[in-house]
Motif scaffolding. Sequence first.
Motif, PDB file in Angstrom:
ATOM      1  N   LEU A  41     127.058  72.957  20.077  1.00 45.36           N
ATOM      2  CA  LEU A  41     126.587  74.274  19.650  1.00 45.36           C
ATOM      3  C   LEU A  41     127.737  75.209  19.267  1.00 45.36           C
ATOM      4  O   LEU A  41     127.512  76.254  18.661  1.00 45.36           O
ATOM      5  N   LEU A  42     128.965  74.826  19.632  1.00 42.60           N
ATOM      6  CA  LEU A  42     130.133  75.609  19.227  1.00 42.60           C
ATOM      7  C   LEU A  42     130.704  75.131  17.894  1.00 42.60           C
ATOM      8  O   LEU A  42     131.701  75.692  17.413  1.00 42.60           O
ATOM      9  N   LYS A  43     130.107  74.134  17.298  1.00 41.86           N
ATOM     10  CA  LYS A  43     130.632  73.559  16.057  1.00 41.86           C
ATOM     11  C   LYS A  43     130.783  74.596  14.935  1.00 41.86           C
ATOM     12  O   LYS A  43     131.834  74.646  14.285  1.00 41.86           O
ATOM     13  N   PRO A  44     129.793  75.451  14.671  1.00 40.81           N
ATOM     14  CA  PRO A  44     129.963  76.429  13.570  1.00 40.81           C
ATOM     15  C   PRO A  44     131.147  77.367  13.769  1.00 40.81           C
ATOM     16  O   PRO A  44     131.916  77.613  12.834  1.00 40.81           O
ATOM     17  N   ILE A  45     131.307  77.886  14.996  1.00 44.33           N
ATOM     18  CA  ILE A  45     132.414  78.818  15.230  1.00 44.33           C
ATOM     19  C   ILE A  45     133.746  78.069  15.235  1.00 44.33           C
ATOM     20  O   ILE A  45     134.778  78.622  14.824  1.00 44.33           O
ATOM     21  N   ALA A  46     133.745  76.808  15.671  1.00 50.92           N
ATOM     22  CA  ALA A  46     134.973  76.010  15.637  1.00 50.92           C
ATOM     23  C   ALA A  46     135.421  75.773  14.196  1.00 50.92           C
ATOM     24  O   ALA A  46     136.618  75.838  13.882  1.00 50.92           O
ATOM     25  N   ILE A  47     134.466  75.503  13.311  1.00 52.67           N
ATOM     26  CA  ILE A  47     134.786  75.329  11.890  1.00 52.67           C
ATOM     27  C   ILE A  47     135.390  76.609  11.330  1.00 52.67           C
ATOM     28  O   ILE A  47     136.375  76.575  10.583  1.00 52.67           O
ATOM     29  N   TYR A  48     134.803  77.744  11.705  1.00 56.96           N
ATOM     30  CA  TYR A  48     135.323  79.026  11.220  1.00 56.96           C
ATOM     31  C   TYR A  48     136.750  79.271  11.716  1.00 56.96           C
ATOM     32  O   TYR A  48     137.625  79.681  10.943  1.00 56.96           O
ATOM     33  N   VAL A  49     136.986  79.001  12.996  1.00 59.55           N
ATOM     34  CA  VAL A  49     138.313  79.226  13.568  1.00 59.55           C
ATOM     35  C   VAL A  49     139.351  78.304  12.925  1.00 59.55           C
ATOM     36  O   VAL A  49     140.476  78.726  12.628  1.00 59.55           O
ATOM     37  N   ILE A  50     138.990  77.052  12.693  1.00 60.26           N
ATOM     38  CA  ILE A  50     139.916  76.125  12.036  1.00 60.26           C
ATOM     39  C   ILE A  50     140.213  76.592  10.619  1.00 60.26           C
ATOM     40  O   ILE A  50     141.363  76.532  10.150  1.00 60.26           O
ATOM     41  N   THR A  51     139.189  77.068   9.927  1.00 58.85           N
ATOM     42  CA  THR A  51     139.362  77.530   8.550  1.00 58.85           C
ATOM     43  C   THR A  51     140.346  78.692   8.471  1.00 58.85           C
ATOM     44  O   THR A  51     141.294  78.674   7.677  1.00 58.85           O
ATOM     45  N   ILE A  52     140.146  79.704   9.303  1.00 58.55           N
ATOM     46  CA  ILE A  52     141.057  80.853   9.268  1.00 58.55           C
ATOM     47  C   ILE A  52     142.428  80.486   9.818  1.00 58.55           C
ATOM     48  O   ILE A  52     143.438  81.096   9.446  1.00 58.55           O
ATOM     49  N   SER A  53     142.487  79.468  10.691  1.00 53.32           N
ATOM     50  CA  SER A  53     143.779  79.027  11.222  1.00 53.32           C
ATOM     51  C   SER A  53     144.604  78.337  10.143  1.00 53.32           C
ATOM     52  O   SER A  53     145.837  78.482  10.113  1.00 53.32           O
ATOM     53  N   ILE A  54     143.952  77.592   9.262  1.00 56.61           N
ATOM     54  CA  ILE A  54     144.671  76.940   8.165  1.00 56.61           C
ATOM     55  C   ILE A  54     145.242  77.988   7.219  1.00 56.61           C
ATOM     56  O   ILE A  54     146.421  77.940   6.842  1.00 56.61           O
ATOM     57  N   TYR A  55     144.420  78.963   6.851  1.00 52.54           N
ATOM     58  CA  TYR A  55     144.914  80.030   5.977  1.00 52.54           C
ATOM     59  C   TYR A  55     146.008  80.844   6.673  1.00 52.54           C
ATOM     60  O   TYR A  55     147.034  81.188   6.065  1.00 52.54           O
ATOM     61  N   GLY A  56     145.784  81.144   7.954  1.00 46.59           N
ATOM     62  CA  GLY A  56     146.771  81.923   8.694  1.00 46.59           C
ATOM     63  C   GLY A  56     148.081  81.184   8.890  1.00 46.59           C
ATOM     64  O   GLY A  56     149.159  81.780   8.832  1.00 46.59           O
ATOM     65  N   GLY A  57     147.998  79.869   9.126  1.00 48.74           N
ATOM     66  CA  GLY A  57     149.203  79.077   9.335  1.00 48.74           C
ATOM     67  C   GLY A  57     150.080  79.014   8.096  1.00 48.74           C
ATOM     68  O   GLY A  57     151.297  79.204   8.169  1.00 48.74           O
ATOM     69  N   TYR A  58     149.459  78.762   6.954  1.00 48.23           N
ATOM     70  CA  TYR A  58     150.235  78.650   5.718  1.00 48.23           C
ATOM     71  C   TYR A  58     150.662  80.004   5.160  1.00 48.23           C
ATOM     72  O   TYR A  58     151.541  80.056   4.296  1.00 48.23           O
ATOM     73  N   SER A  59     150.045  81.082   5.635  1.00 47.87           N
ATOM     74  CA  SER A  59     150.436  82.420   5.160  1.00 47.87           C
ATOM     75  C   SER A  59     151.391  83.125   6.123  1.00 47.87           C
ATOM     76  O   SER A  59     151.718  84.292   5.921  1.00 47.87           O
ATOM     77  N   MET A  60     151.845  82.421   7.159  1.00 47.61           N
ATOM     78  CA  MET A  60     152.759  83.037   8.118  1.00 47.61           C
ATOM     79  C   MET A  60     154.097  83.366   7.458  1.00 47.61           C
ATOM     80  O   MET A  60     154.689  82.538   6.781  1.00 47.61           O
ATOM     81  N   PHE A  61     154.559  84.586   7.677  1.00 48.25           N
ATOM     82  CA  PHE A  61     155.838  85.013   7.112  1.00 48.25           C
ATOM     83  C   PHE A  61     156.548  86.018   8.019  1.00 48.25           C
ATOM     84  O   PHE A  61     157.737  85.869   8.313  1.00 48.25           O
ATOM     85  N   THR A  62     155.827  87.035   8.464  1.00 47.65           N
ATOM     86  CA  THR A  62     156.451  88.129   9.212  1.00 47.65           C
ATOM     87  C   THR A  62     157.121  87.645  10.484  1.00 47.65           C
ATOM     88  O   THR A  62     158.241  88.069  10.819  1.00 47.65           O
ATOM     89  N   GLU A  63     156.458  86.747  11.223  1.00 46.65           N
ATOM     90  CA  GLU A  63     157.027  86.250  12.472  1.00 46.65           C
ATOM     91  C   GLU A  63     158.379  85.579  12.236  1.00 46.65           C
ATOM     92  O   GLU A  63     159.354  85.835  12.946  1.00 46.65           O
ATOM     93  N   SER A  64     158.444  84.710  11.231  1.00 48.13           N
ATOM     94  CA  SER A  64     159.696  84.027  10.906  1.00 48.13           C
ATOM     95  C   SER A  64     160.750  85.011  10.421  1.00 48.13           C
ATOM     96  O   SER A  64     161.923  84.922  10.798  1.00 48.13           O
ATOM     97  N   PHE A  65     160.349  85.958   9.597  1.00 45.75           N
ATOM     98  CA  PHE A  65     161.280  86.935   9.046  1.00 45.75           C
ATOM     99  C   PHE A  65     161.925  87.763  10.152  1.00 45.75           C
ATOM    100  O   PHE A  65     163.133  88.051  10.118  1.00 45.75           O
TER     101      PHE A  65
END
Length: 305
Positions: free
Chosen positions: A219-243
């Motif tokens: 029953l957590l599958k829909p929210i897990a898909i959403y979290v993975i989706t935003i995590s992929i976008y967030g991971g590849y868009s990371m910049f400020t932390e490294s900077f």
Amino acid sequence: MLIWRGASKRQMKKLIYNQRIAPYVFVLPFVLSLAVFFVYPVLSTFIMSFQEVLPGQTHFVGLDNYRNLWDDSFYTALWNSSKYTFWTILVLIPLPLVLAVFLNSKLMKWSAFFRSTLFLPALTSVVVAGIVFRLVFGSLDNSVMNTFRHAFGLETINWLGSSTTGMLVLVILATWRYAGINIIYFMSALQAIPSELYESASIDGANTWNKFWRITLPLLKPIAIYVITISIYGGYSMFTESFILWSGNHSPNDIGLTMIGLLYRNGIEKNELGLGSAIGMILLMLTMILNVIQLRLFGLFKKED
């Protein structure tokens, strides 16, 4: 004249209260904002990726920007961003899920306090958090983490001088900052699960593990898909932390270089906006492809029987 005004008012009222038109009126603000802030920038970036952009003039160069992409810096940035995305997903999906299950339990004491405490880092500025982590994981003997190592008889290390420990610091920073947000996502889904399902499972003799595996996870599958989706976008868009951690966009041997960092280096620092646009389009396509793959693996595109 009065008759014409009365007729126009009636037509306006009829238009406003028309049930067919009303849905489009309510959706219009979202469509306009999507067109202005997403569609138009993406189209402009796509066109610019085939151009050489100079102050006051532009001209098309075909695929030259895409041909010039494939150098050592690009592969390094792609590898770093991919590693960061992989490790953040590996940590920031199961850990918040388990914590959310504990916090949602009726046996958990001070649940509201722990929820607030775990969410508090998300309200902290990324810049401030990066500066603090740079000091905590400093290369000096008296930095917090090196002092901690000395307590166990270990020697001082330069945390941000190695690609392995540098990535570890980035993942720890991401975990500290974003775990609370994912906990909120999972808790909202957990609280939407009917308690009758767990009661029925208890009557049938199911233990805690069976309830979690057979009821909670599916029953957590829909929210897990959403979290993975935003995590992929967030991971590849990371910049400020490294900077912030490396005090700029030029870490030793580019161990902290990310895809957005490479875009910033070429598009802003070197003023090669066409090349930067090409990097942005490659990044957009990459994240979209990865998300389509993970959505397909989760069966989101399958037709329901």
